[in-house]
Design an enzyme around this catalytic site. Structure first.
Site, PDB file in Angstrom:
ATOM      1  N   PHE A 132       0.856  -1.016   0.021  1.00  6.63           N
ATOM      2  CA  PHE A 132       0.093   0.226  -0.037  1.00  6.63           C
ATOM      3  C   PHE A 132       0.977   1.412   0.370  1.00  6.63           C
ATOM      4  O   PHE A 132       1.576   1.273   0.548  1.00  6.63           O
ATOM      5  CB  PHE A 132      -0.507   0.448   1.409  1.00  6.63           C
ATOM      6  CG  PHE A 132      -2.014   0.742   1.649  1.00  6.63           C
ATOM      7  CD1 PHE A 132      -3.231   0.950   0.809  1.00  6.63           C
ATOM      8  CD2 PHE A 132      -1.465   2.379   1.668  1.00  6.63           C
ATOM      9  CE1 PHE A 132      -4.318   2.419   0.658  1.00  6.63           C
ATOM     10  CE2 PHE A 132      -2.474   3.104   1.623  1.00  6.63           C
ATOM     11  CZ  PHE A 132      -3.802   3.140   1.031  1.00  6.63           C
ATOM     12  N   ASP A 214       9.282   2.627   1.180  1.00  4.94           N
ATOM     13  CA  ASP A 214       8.157   3.273   2.035  1.00  4.94           C
ATOM     14  C   ASP A 214       8.597   2.820   3.738  1.00  4.94           C
ATOM     15  O   ASP A 214       7.967   2.454   3.869  1.00  4.94           O
ATOM     16  CB  ASP A 214       6.741   2.630   1.565  1.00  4.94           C
ATOM     17  CG  ASP A 214       5.652   3.528   2.204  1.00  4.94           C
ATOM     18  OD1 ASP A 214       5.854   3.765   2.970  1.00  4.94           O
ATOM     19  OD2 ASP A 214       5.233   3.506   1.498  1.00  4.94           O
ATOM     20  N   LYS A 242       3.441  10.407   8.208  1.00 10.03           N
ATOM     21  CA  LYS A 242       2.313   9.707   9.751  1.00 10.03           C
ATOM     22  C   LYS A 242       2.661  10.050  10.833  1.00 10.03           C
ATOM     23  O   LYS A 242       2.800  11.171  11.657  1.00 10.03           O
ATOM     24  CB  LYS A 242       2.032   8.124   9.483  1.00 10.03           C
ATOM     25  CG  LYS A 242       1.335   7.703   8.201  1.00 10.03           C
ATOM     26  CD  LYS A 242       1.209   6.546   8.776  1.00 10.03           C
ATOM     27  CE  LYS A 242      -0.488   5.956   7.568  1.00 10.03           C
ATOM     28  NZ  LYS A 242      -1.519   5.990   8.247  1.00 10.03           N
TER      29      LYS A 242
HETATM   30  C1  LIG Z   1       2.845   2.587   3.859  1.00  7.38           C
HETATM   31  C2  LIG Z   1       2.215   3.607   3.398  1.00  7.38           C
HETATM   32  N1  LIG Z   1       2.277   4.415   2.552  1.00  7.38           N
HETATM   33  C3  LIG Z   1       1.432   5.380   2.204  1.00  7.38           C
HETATM   34  C4  LIG Z   1       0.154   5.546   2.872  1.00  7.38           C
HETATM   35  C5  LIG Z   1      -0.714   6.855   2.548  1.00  7.38           C
HETATM   36  O1  LIG Z   1      -0.541   7.788   3.186  1.00  7.38           O
HETATM   37  P1  LIG Z   1      -1.382   9.056   3.844  1.00  7.38           P
HETATM   38  O2  LIG Z   1      -2.579   8.708   4.007  1.00  7.38           O
HETATM   39  O3  LIG Z   1      -0.869   9.560   4.215  1.00  7.38           O
HETATM   40  O4  LIG Z   1      -1.567   9.530   1.898  1.00  7.38           O
HETATM   41  C6  LIG Z   1      -0.280   4.690   3.896  1.00  7.38           C
HETATM   42  C7  LIG Z   1      -1.179   5.217   4.922  1.00  7.38           C
HETATM   43  O5  LIG Z   1      -1.942   4.272   5.205  1.00  7.38           O
HETATM   44  C8  LIG Z   1       0.752   3.812   4.585  1.00  7.38           C
HETATM   45  O6  LIG Z   1       0.404   2.829   5.521  1.00  7.38           O
END
Ligand SMILES: Cc1ncc(COP(=O)(O)O)c(C=O)c1O
Length: 375
Positions: A132, A214, A242
């Site tokens: 994700f 990520d 986050k």
């Molecule tokens: C691993 C990861 N990458 C990207 C995101 C996306 O972040 P945002 O919701 O701040 O756009 C999330 C959100 O849950 C995530 O867990």
């Protein structure tokens, strides 16, 4: 209030369970006055819980001084945060690093995808099954779950491989970047094996691709370390969001080595990215989290053992845990009635990502409730 929400708010999230009013430490109160222990922390965001005095002061002081400038100018907090993030990632290690500040995780990954496109024009961007990376169109193109991606199509050249080492071996020179999460949070807190991480690094080197890690859910102390991957591998690019802002909207791209030089004037931009109030909050968060890493490791280990003793399988690291249960969505509702906020990733996983300040004393009633509900 919920009726009004349904009338005026686009239905992207279904009906919210509660209207929240205020928080303090690891606890949050809804507008009916009910107190909840927050084991989700705004989905791994509120690193310091709620209303941390140092964070509140940093925000208030900076807002009173200077809330926003354009990117024609810069500010002390913007520079200090970039320097801090470079230091945390590469430290004295001899690698160079540079930061771009954004507003969210998806936006950080969008920027990292653009780095990949500049690194190898026309190259493919490979991500992992179960991964994700966000909901904007670029980040969504490398987010695996078909139900949320397919209605919106995909940027050409984006694709997925499984999390088996053999899948990496099929990749060739046409790959510009490989995106991975050290622990696949949205899949249900599924850690990648150290072997896979090492193979991803080797593959990126073999095919001349950027390895983008990520750390949006796993970074900034969540696993008891600043970054979950650095124990095993070095990344070319790391994305954060986050927990970095502790509740303020922020995203960051840390690029190292040649990848740090790919953006030139005009390649990328953001009106709010690097905002001084948000940067000041992030600096306050980092300052406090430095003193909490030990608590994350110790309390995380305690919680894991307590959950196992209660008869559940558990995986993850530090204070990012996935508990295998039956009917996770049902259990989330039962937990909420009893004053505990958790969430379900799929049918069989309860995700726990509490504020990093949480202690075993806070957590004991949760473990007891989990045991009781199991029957
Ligand atoms: C691993 C990861 N990458 C990207 C995101 C996306 O972040 P945002 O919701 O701040 O756009 C999330 C959100 O849950 C995530 O867990």
């Amino acid at each position: 209030m919920i009726e009004t929400y349904q009338k005026v708010y686009q239905n992207a999230f279904g009906t919210p369970a509660l209207v929240m009013d205020r928080g303090e430490g690891a606890y949050v109160w809804d507008t009916d006055g009910k107190k909840h222990l927050d084991l989700l922390a705004g989905i791994a965001v509120n690193a310091l819980g709620y209303a941390d005095p140092a964070m509140v002061r940093a925000i208030a002081d900076q807002a009173a001084k200077l809330a926003h400038v354009s990117n024609f100018f810069t500010t002390e907090p913007q520079i200090a945060l970039a320097a801090k993030l470079v230091d945390l990632l590469v430290g004295e290690g001899g690698r160079s690093g540079k930061v771009f500040l954004a507003n969210s995780g998806a936006e950080a990954n969008e920027g990292a995808m653009k780095l990949a496109m500049l690194h190898k024009p026309g190259g493919r961007i490979i991500a992992l099954e179960g991964g994700f990376h966000g909901r904007t169109l670029g980040a969504l193109s490398i987010t695996h779950k078909p139900a949320i991606r397919e209605p919106f199509g995909q940027i050409p050249g984006c694709g997925f491989i499984s999390t088996d080492v053999e899948a990496l071996e099929t990749l060739g020179d046409d790959v510009a970047a490989i995106f991975i999460e050290p622990i696949q949070g949205e899949r249900g807190v599924v850690p990648l094996s150290p072997e896979f991480l090492a193979a991803a690094r080797r593959t990126a080197d073999r095919v001349g691709a950027l390895l983008v890690v990520d750390e949006i859910q796993t970074g900034m102390g969540r696993t008891g370390r600043w970054f979950a991957h650095t124990e095993h591998i070095e990344a070319d690019v790391v994305t954060l969001a986050k927990g970095l802002g502790g509740g303020m909207p922020v995203g960051a791209i840390i690029a190292t080595g040649p990848a740090a030089e790919l953006f030139t004037p005009g390649s990328h931009g953001s009106t709010f990215g690097g905002n001084p109030v948000v940067a000041a909050a992030s600096l306050a968060v980092i300052d406090r989290v430095a003193g909490l890493l030990e608590n994350v490791a110790e309390t995380g280990a305690w919680l894991r053992q307590a959950i196992e003793n209660a008869g559940f399988a558990v995986r993850g690291a530090g204070l990012l845990l996935g508990i295998t249960v039956q009917d996770a969505p049902g259990l989330v509702g039962q937990m909420r009635e009893r004053g505990f906020i958790v969430n379900a990733t799929g049918e069989d996983t309860l995700r726990i990502a509490p504020p990093l300040i949480i202690t075993p004393t806070d957590l004991e009633p949760f473990v007891e409730t989990l045991r009781d509900l199991r029957g």
